[in-house]
Design a protein around this motif. Structure first.
Motif, PDB file in Angstrom:
ATOM      1  N   PHE A   1       5.531  24.561  43.431  1.00 31.26           N
ATOM      2  CA  PHE A   1       5.696  26.016  43.493  1.00 31.26           C
ATOM      3  C   PHE A   1       7.072  26.386  42.963  1.00 31.26           C
ATOM      4  CE2 PHE A   1       7.349  29.698  45.958  1.00 31.26           C
ATOM      5  CZ  PHE A   1       6.558  30.668  45.364  1.00 31.26           C
ATOM      6  N   LEU A   2       7.106  27.340  42.046  1.00 37.23           N
ATOM      7  CA  LEU A   2       8.366  27.795  41.456  1.00 37.23           C
ATOM      8  C   LEU A   2       8.790  29.122  42.079  1.00 37.23           C
ATOM      9  CD1 LEU A   2       7.740  27.051  37.665  1.00 37.23           C
ATOM     10  CD2 LEU A   2       8.868  25.602  39.362  1.00 37.23           C
ATOM     11  N   GLU A   3       9.926  29.118  42.732  1.00 42.09           N
ATOM     12  CA  GLU A   3      10.506  30.357  43.263  1.00 42.09           C
ATOM     13  C   GLU A   3      11.486  30.855  42.202  1.00 42.09           C
ATOM     14  OE1 GLU A   3      12.158  32.148  47.500  1.00 42.09           O
ATOM     15  OE2 GLU A   3      12.190  29.988  47.155  1.00 42.09           O
TER      16      GLU A   3
ATOM     17  N   SER B   1      13.591  40.077  49.068  1.00 42.18           N
ATOM     18  CA  SER B   1      13.397  39.935  47.618  1.00 42.18           C
ATOM     19  C   SER B   1      12.639  38.647  47.303  1.00 42.18           C
ATOM     20  CB  SER B   1      14.741  39.941  46.880  1.00 42.18           C
ATOM     21  OG  SER B   1      15.413  41.165  47.056  1.00 42.18           O
ATOM     22  N   PRO B   2      11.380  38.572  47.706  1.00 40.73           N
ATOM     23  CA  PRO B   2      10.605  37.369  47.394  1.00 40.73           C
ATOM     24  C   PRO B   2      10.293  37.275  45.905  1.00 40.73           C
ATOM     25  CG  PRO B   2       9.173  39.025  48.350  1.00 40.73           C
ATOM     26  CD  PRO B   2      10.584  39.555  48.448  1.00 40.73           C
ATOM     27  N   SER B   3      10.010  36.074  45.458  1.00 41.45           N
ATOM     28  CA  SER B   3       9.707  35.821  44.054  1.00 41.45           C
ATOM     29  C   SER B   3       8.308  36.303  43.700  1.00 41.45           C
ATOM     30  CB  SER B   3       9.826  34.319  43.795  1.00 41.45           C
ATOM     31  OG  SER B   3       9.394  33.990  42.502  1.00 41.45           O
ATOM     32  N   TYR B   4       8.179  36.813  42.472  1.00 43.40           N
ATOM     33  CA  TYR B   4       6.847  37.040  41.905  1.00 43.40           C
ATOM     34  C   TYR B   4       6.390  35.735  41.267  1.00 43.40           C
ATOM     35  CZ  TYR B   4       3.120  38.226  38.729  1.00 43.40           C
ATOM     36  OH  TYR B   4       1.921  38.216  38.071  1.00 43.40           O
TER      37      TYR B   4
ATOM     38  N   ASP C   1      20.485  34.193  38.548  1.00 46.37           N
ATOM     39  CA  ASP C   1      19.983  33.314  39.598  1.00 46.37           C
ATOM     40  C   ASP C   1      19.300  32.074  39.020  1.00 46.37           C
ATOM     41  OD1 ASP C   1      20.913  35.131  41.394  1.00 46.37           O
ATOM     42  OD2 ASP C   1      18.943  35.948  41.935  1.00 46.37           O
ATOM     43  N   LYS C   2      19.071  31.095  39.871  1.00 47.06           N
ATOM     44  CA  LYS C   2      18.386  29.876  39.476  1.00 47.06           C
ATOM     45  C   LYS C   2      16.880  30.010  39.714  1.00 47.06           C
ATOM     46  CE  LYS C   2      22.245  26.858  40.911  1.00 47.06           C
ATOM     47  NZ  LYS C   2      23.098  27.635  41.802  1.00 47.06           N
ATOM     48  N   THR C   3      16.122  29.080  39.151  1.00 44.45           N
ATOM     49  CA  THR C   3      14.703  28.909  39.467  1.00 44.45           C
ATOM     50  C   THR C   3      14.591  27.674  40.355  1.00 44.45           C
ATOM     51  OG1 THR C   3      13.975  29.854  37.353  1.00 44.45           O
ATOM     52  CG2 THR C   3      12.397  28.473  38.547  1.00 44.45           C
ATOM     53  N   TYR C   4      14.055  27.859  41.555  1.00 45.60           N
ATOM     54  CA  TYR C   4      13.966  26.754  42.507  1.00 45.60           C
ATOM     55  C   TYR C   4      12.577  26.114  42.454  1.00 45.60           C
ATOM     56  CZ  TYR C   4      18.457  28.271  44.229  1.00 45.60           C
ATOM     57  OH  TYR C   4      19.789  28.599  44.311  1.00 45.60           O
ATOM     58  N   ILE C   5      12.570  24.791  42.433  1.00 42.75           N
ATOM     59  CA  ILE C   5      11.334  24.025  42.321  1.00 42.75           C
ATOM     60  C   ILE C   5      11.003  23.430  43.686  1.00 42.75           C
ATOM     61  CG2 ILE C   5      10.190  22.091  41.173  1.00 42.75           C
ATOM     62  CD1 ILE C   5      12.349  22.419  38.909  1.00 42.75           C
TER      63      ILE C   5
END
Length: 532
Positions: A248-250, A232-235, A280-284
């Motif tokens: 990069f924002l995941e 499930s990679p980030s768009y 879920d969180k947004t990872y920086i």
């Protein structure tokens, strides 16, 4: 809204002289080259989503105060296959298609194996990329198409996978002062890993022109970031850079690889394999360009969806980055063509207004800081970074402005401290109605708008020798829904936002997405100042 979104647009193959009112500055010489969807039906078949439409390139060539317009469909393999079959036979983001609709379920199951990691479309409808002396139409798949920026002719097809292992890549690369290209793509389950690959394309190759060598053949992997989830990679649609770092924002807007693997068999679109996970969180992720490695501290923020980074820069031991953020993924849903009809006003209410937000992260952790303390001591922003654990920081953004999208800047300030954002104003509807200049320092804005006029992304072109960040011109292609008003190229003074000129063209112009200005000579701050 059918006049904007539903109708197939006709090509204007030969240069058409525009009717210019006002005065275009004498120094402005070059071509505004734009890209976006222009054909939404083939035969009796119709695309489901506006972002599926076949790429239509168009250009405004400005010479000695006159303007000439032309447009041409990108002759991609996708375009050629659809035209030859007189129906949609190549799948797009929101539309799954089958080369032979008469195939039974067993035939579909047999061919499904070749679509597990699908061979995506080369319908490059999103942006234009400059690579060395060449220009390419781009989308978010592994394919780009070289084009002639003067004639709009489609040239060779390039597959990123022949050079770096990526299945997807952004249409928003970055350029350094030398013209080298930096971009990021997703490598799906390659050798048992899913990762985000940052790659670099050199501006030139030694002796390349004489030997016919393309810089693309010399692209290299700059670094990579492991996806938090294998399947499930980030768009993502863009990323940020400073002089020393990459941002990069995941984000929790994710692709489901297992659903993608069965989409062809199920008759489902790729879009149905994307989902926003608000729990879920947004990872920086911060990558040091000097070491080519991620910073070890784990930064995160609340769930959000970001399509466009605006800019990023370093200040007093901190990294600041600005993005256009949504609280959910409703924007994509609104661009289904079924919603862009006569009931547009009712169907197109965003559940989240795009907001310009500023984040700040500390580049060096204070090990003695107490848990819960704010690690940002800058007076220039109210953004906070709260220490939670030894290596974990929660980031709270500063809200700068609500209601803008398609941001552009003076690209000479890319990765550096800057002041102005040029963008399209967007409120509860996803369609821009005005062009805005936002001043980050004073929190003030200037706007241009006209009834029944729908502006495209504004492009900033600097005045030769300009010292002020906003000393230049804004160009925007304006679509009109007023039958008495022709579409036109708008020319604004970027400092005052007063209209200097407009160049009207008697064509059915499409609403485009992105593009760039190509100066006639390299003297207009050439390398990168007007690139996206």
């Amino acid at each position: 809204m059918d006049i904007i979104f539903g109708r197939n647009k006709k090509e204007q193959l030969e240069p058409l002289r525009a009717r210019v009112t006002g005065r275009i500055p004498a120094w402005l010489q070059g071509t505004l080259l734009r890209n976006g969807p222009g054909m939404h039906t083939a035969g009796e078949t119709r695309y489901n989503h506006w972002f599926d439409g076949l790429a239509l390139l168009h250009s405004f060539t400005i010479r000695d105060g006159e303007v000439y317009y032309r447009s041409k469909y990108l002759r991609s393999d996708t375009y050629n296959a659809n035209i030859e079959a007189n129906r949609i036979v190549v799948s797009e983001f929101g539309t799954m298609a089958y080369p032979d609709p008469c195939k039974n379920i067993f035939s579909k199951a047999f061919s499904y194996l070749s679509h597990t990691i699908p061979d995506f479309t080369d319908n490059c409808l999103i942006n234009i990329m400059k690579c060395g002396e060449d220009f390419y139409a781009t989308t978010e798949t592994n394919y780009i198409r070289k084009i002639n920026p003067q004639t709009l002719e489609t040239l060779e097809k390039v597959d990123y996978r022949k050079h770096v292992a990526v299945n997807l890549a952004t249409s928003h690369p970055h350029y350094d002062d030398a013209g080298n290209v930096l971009n990021i793509g997703t490598s799906i389950v390659d050798k048992g890993k899913t990762k985000y690959v940052i790659f670099k394309i050199p501006a030139t190759v030694s002796g390349g022109r004489k030997k016919g060598l393309s810089p693309l053949k010399h692209m290299e992997v700059f670094c990579s970031i492991a996806s938090l989830s294998l399947l499930s990679p980030s768009y993502y649609h863009s990323f940020g850079v400073t002089e020393s770092y990459i941002v990069f924002l995941e984000q929790p807007f994710k692709m489901d690889i297992l659903k993608m693997a069965t989409a062809y068999l199920r008759g489902a679109s790729w879009a149905s394999c994307l989902a926003f996970h608000r729990e879920d969180k947004t990872y920086i992720h911060i990558i040091d360009q000097r070491t080519r490695k991620p910073v070890l501290t784990k930064f995160y923020t609340d769930p959000m969806v970001v399509f466009h980074h605006v800019n990023a820069y370093e200040e007093d031991g901190c990294l600041l980055f600005d993005v256009i953020a949504y609280e959910d993924s409703s924007l994509y849903q609104l661009f289904y063509l079924a919603n862009l009809n006569k009931n547009f006003e009712e169907n197109s209410r965003l559940t989240s207004v795009p907001a310009l937000k500023r984040f700040a992260v500390p580049l060096h952790m204070d090990k003695n800081a107490e848990a819960g303390s704010n690690l940002i001591k800058l007076s220039s922003t109210t953004a906070r970074a709260l220490k939670e654990k030894e290596d974990q920081v929660y980031c709270q953004p500063e809200l700068l402005y609500e209601g803008l999208e398609l941001p552009r800047i003076n690209y000479a300030h890319n990765g550096k401290r800057y002041r102005y954002v040029f963008a399209a104003e967007v409120q509860w509807s996803p369609i821009p109605t005005k062009i805005i200049k936002y001043d980050i320092l004073t929190k003030s804005s200037l706007k241009w708008g006209e009834v029944h006029c729908w502006p495209a992304e504004p492009v900033f072109v600097p005045t030769p020798g300009a010292e002020d960040e906003d000393h230049g011109i804004i160009l925007s292609a304006i679509v009109s829904t007023d039958p008495q008003k022709l579409p036109f190229l708008l020319v604004l003074d970027a400092k005052t936002f007063t209209e200097l000129a407009r160049a009207s063209v008697d064509v059915e112009m499409h609403l485009d997405l992105h593009g760039l200005f190509i100066p006639d000579t390299p003297k207009i701050n050439a390398g990168t100042s007007n690139l996206p």
